[in-house]
Design a protein around this motif. Structure first.
Motif, PDB file in Angstrom:
ATOM      1  N   UNK A 122       0.827  -1.200   0.000  1.00 30.21           N
ATOM      2  CA  UNK A 122       0.000   0.000   0.000  1.00 30.21           C
ATOM      3  C   UNK A 122       0.867   1.258   0.000  1.00 30.21           C
ATOM      4  N   UNK A 123       1.949   1.250   0.749  1.00 32.76           N
ATOM      5  CA  UNK A 123       2.827   2.413   0.790  1.00 32.76           C
ATOM      6  C   UNK A 123       3.452   2.712  -0.572  1.00 32.76           C
ATOM      7  N   UNK A 124       3.591   1.699  -1.409  1.00 29.41           N
ATOM      8  CA  UNK A 124       4.161   1.897  -2.745  1.00 29.41           C
ATOM      9  C   UNK A 124       3.131   2.461  -3.710  1.00 29.41           C
ATOM     10  N   UNK A 125       1.914   1.967  -3.655  1.00 33.07           N
ATOM     11  CA  UNK A 125       0.929   2.319  -4.689  1.00 33.07           C
ATOM     12  C   UNK A 125       0.026   3.480  -4.286  1.00 33.07           C
ATOM     13  N   UNK A 126       0.003   3.862  -3.002  1.00 31.85           N
ATOM     14  CA  UNK A 126      -0.880   4.936  -2.547  1.00 31.85           C
ATOM     15  C   UNK A 126      -0.192   6.293  -2.686  1.00 31.85           C
ATOM     16  N   UNK A 127      -0.990   7.322  -2.544  1.00 33.74           N
ATOM     17  CA  UNK A 127      -0.469   8.687  -2.570  1.00 33.74           C
ATOM     18  C   UNK A 127      -0.905   9.437  -3.802  1.00 33.74           C
ATOM     19  N   UNK A 128      -0.980  10.756  -3.704  1.00 32.77           N
ATOM     20  CA  UNK A 128      -1.558  11.581  -4.771  1.00 32.77           C
ATOM     21  C   UNK A 128      -0.791  11.503  -6.081  1.00 32.77           C
ATOM     22  N   UNK A 129      -1.509  11.719  -7.158  1.00 34.90           N
ATOM     23  CA  UNK A 129      -0.941  11.952  -8.480  1.00 34.90           C
ATOM     24  C   UNK A 129      -1.522  13.269  -8.970  1.00 34.90           C
ATOM     25  N   UNK A 130      -0.670  14.167  -9.423  1.00 32.88           N
ATOM     26  CA  UNK A 130      -1.106  15.522  -9.774  1.00 32.88           C
ATOM     27  C   UNK A 130      -2.151  15.540 -10.877  1.00 32.88           C
TER      28      UNK A 130
END
Length: 468
Positions: free
Chosen positions: A225-233
């Motif tokens: 999850x830490x690899x694939x999560x997080x915002x994309x502009x």
């Protein structure tokens, strides 16, 4: 325990410290696939072994490059991966070889994963049963004559049998949760927007489907999850992500857990499912949770009507570009497309009003409970040659997906939901639970799941090990 059935965290720690070479891991992975995959058909379009070994040797010769350094991963065949056939299980795309990665594949590759091939899925991911005219059906590792679920069925089977240590999946209507239950592994549907969708077509309106991780433990889920999560502009609904790995189990003492069971009888269940789920709930109670039954908090049929409308709208929109080739689509895809194209804006608005009403009712529930629980499926794994169950406990199913209605309360609101193994029924087949919380409670849901895992360890206690 063999190399390929160890936890992803252990494997990656050894790769990072150079106690294990990426080449040795790749050889073990390819050997496991060769031994197991022919009888189950979980991994498709596997890359050439010499090319994979060369890529692994290059990893060993260079610096450690990210949290997934040297780990073989097969990507779900709804995701484009550069240089690997990406058919979506459809004859329309049977010869499609992309020249670039979709976002989730790009993130895994950038984190050091070696993308080895694809995991099988239903055509366009429609239906919780993995079969398609391009690659055929995927069998359940606990009984290959039965379905493994879907649409992330190939991913779940690959995990359950040690062909991979981590896998990506996606979930609109249980596509992570159903195969996790039927293969004795874990699947996590994150809060909607935490893992960004592919930045193509509409990015504002459709909030039903999400990508997510699958693994043999919540700790490994957190790692991916830490690899694939997080915002994309490029994606408008950007949700920040705080790292959740390494995952620490929660202290369950005093947590309030609401058990929704069969929604007051609205969700028919095959015999034995609720009893087995009750055994799993007893584990949580033994850990100190206060588990209590919850009366149906919302009308199930009203929720279903809203769900079908919004799903028809989203699936119909995604298939709209293929309208000229409608005759080449499977019957469920044609049904979704026709109904989607027939909807009015006010039909969609009314369905979204119902969704909003259920969101408010659910918010009140989470004022009383730390987490809610439902079964992950309403039936046991069925005959692999059967397209879908047409009845449950004598009640007829009126659509190809009504038999998965139990996942709709979560999907309609985009809530974080952890599918955990619940054990095995009388026929030796697995089943699972959905543990879910309010939007944004991903870390808390995973931590509760980690405490449950420490007490049960079902994937390690009853692994699926066909052919050795």
């Amino acid at each position: 325990m063999t190399l390929t059935t160890r936890s992803a965290a252990e494997i990656l720690a050894d790769l990072s410290a150079r106690r294990l070479s990426a080449e040795d891991l790749m050889r073990a992975t390819l050997a496991r696939i060769e031994a197991v995959n022919p009888s189950l058909n979980a991994i498709v379009d596997l890359r050439d072994a010499d090319d994979l070994l060369a890529e692994a040797r290059a990893m060993d010769a260079g610096p450690v490059g990210g949290p997934l350094h040297g780990l073989p991963i097969a990507v779900k065949d709804l995701v484009n991966v550069a240089g690997i056939r990406s058919s979506q299980g459809s004859p329309i795309f049977a010869d499609h070889v992309p020249d670039s990665d979709d976002l989730i594949a790009a993130r895994m590759r950038a984190a050091g994963a070696i993308l080895i091939g694809k995991t099988n899925t239903p055509e366009f991911g429609l239906g919780s049963h993995t079969f398609n005219p391009v690659h055929g059906a995927t069998g359940n590792p606990y009984d290959p004559a039965r379905t493994c679920g879907g649409s992330s069925g190939g991913a779940a089977v690959a995990l359950a049998t040690g062909m991979v240590a981590l896998a990506d999946g996606s979930d609109m209507m249980g596509s992570l949760r159903n195969p996790a239950a039927w293969n004795n592994v874990y699947g996590f549907r994150p809060s909607w927007g935490l893992v960004p969708s592919e930045p193509v077509a509409d990015g504002f309106l459709h909030q039903l489907a999400t990508l997510g991780p699958m693994a043999r433990s919540p700790a490994d889920l957190a790692l991916l999850l830490d690899v694939i999560a997080g915002p994309d502009a490029r994606v408008p609904h950007r949700v920040p992500h705080e790292p959740v790995s390494p995952l620490e189990p929660a202290d369950p003492s005093g947590l309030r857990i609401g058990w929704l069971a069969d929604w007051g009888g609205a969700f028919p269940m095959e015999e034995g499912i609720l009893d087995l789920c009750g055994d799993a709930l007893a584990v949580l109670a033994d850990l100190g949770c206060h588990v209590e039954p919850v009366a149906p908090p919302f009308d199930a049929e009203t929720m279903w009507e809203a769900w079908v409308t919004l799903r028809n709208w989203q699936v119909g929109a995604s298939l709209g570009l293929l309208a000229a080739r409608q005759a080449d689509l499977k019957d469920s895809a044609q049904w979704e497309l026709e109904r989607g194209l027939a909807l009015s804006a006010m039909d969609v608005h009314r369905a979204s009003v119902t969704r909003s009403e259920w969101f408010r009712a659910c918010a009140a529930l989470f004022g009383r409970y730390d987490a809610l629980i439902l079964p992950s499926a309403q039936v046991w794994p069925f005959d692999v040659n059967r397209p879908w169950p047409t009845e449950i406990a004598g009640q007829a199913m009126d659509t190809y997906h009504r038999w998965m209605q139990v996942v709709v309360p979560v999907s309609l609101l985009g809530l974080p939901s952890l599918a955990v193994p619940a054990g095995f029924g009388a026929a030796g087949l697995p089943m699972g639970l959905q543990i879910f919380g309010p939007r944004g409670s991903d870390a808390r849901v995973l931590a509760l799941g980690a405490a449950y895992h420490e007490a049960t360890r079902w994937p390690q206690t009853r692994p699926a090990m066909p052919n050795g």
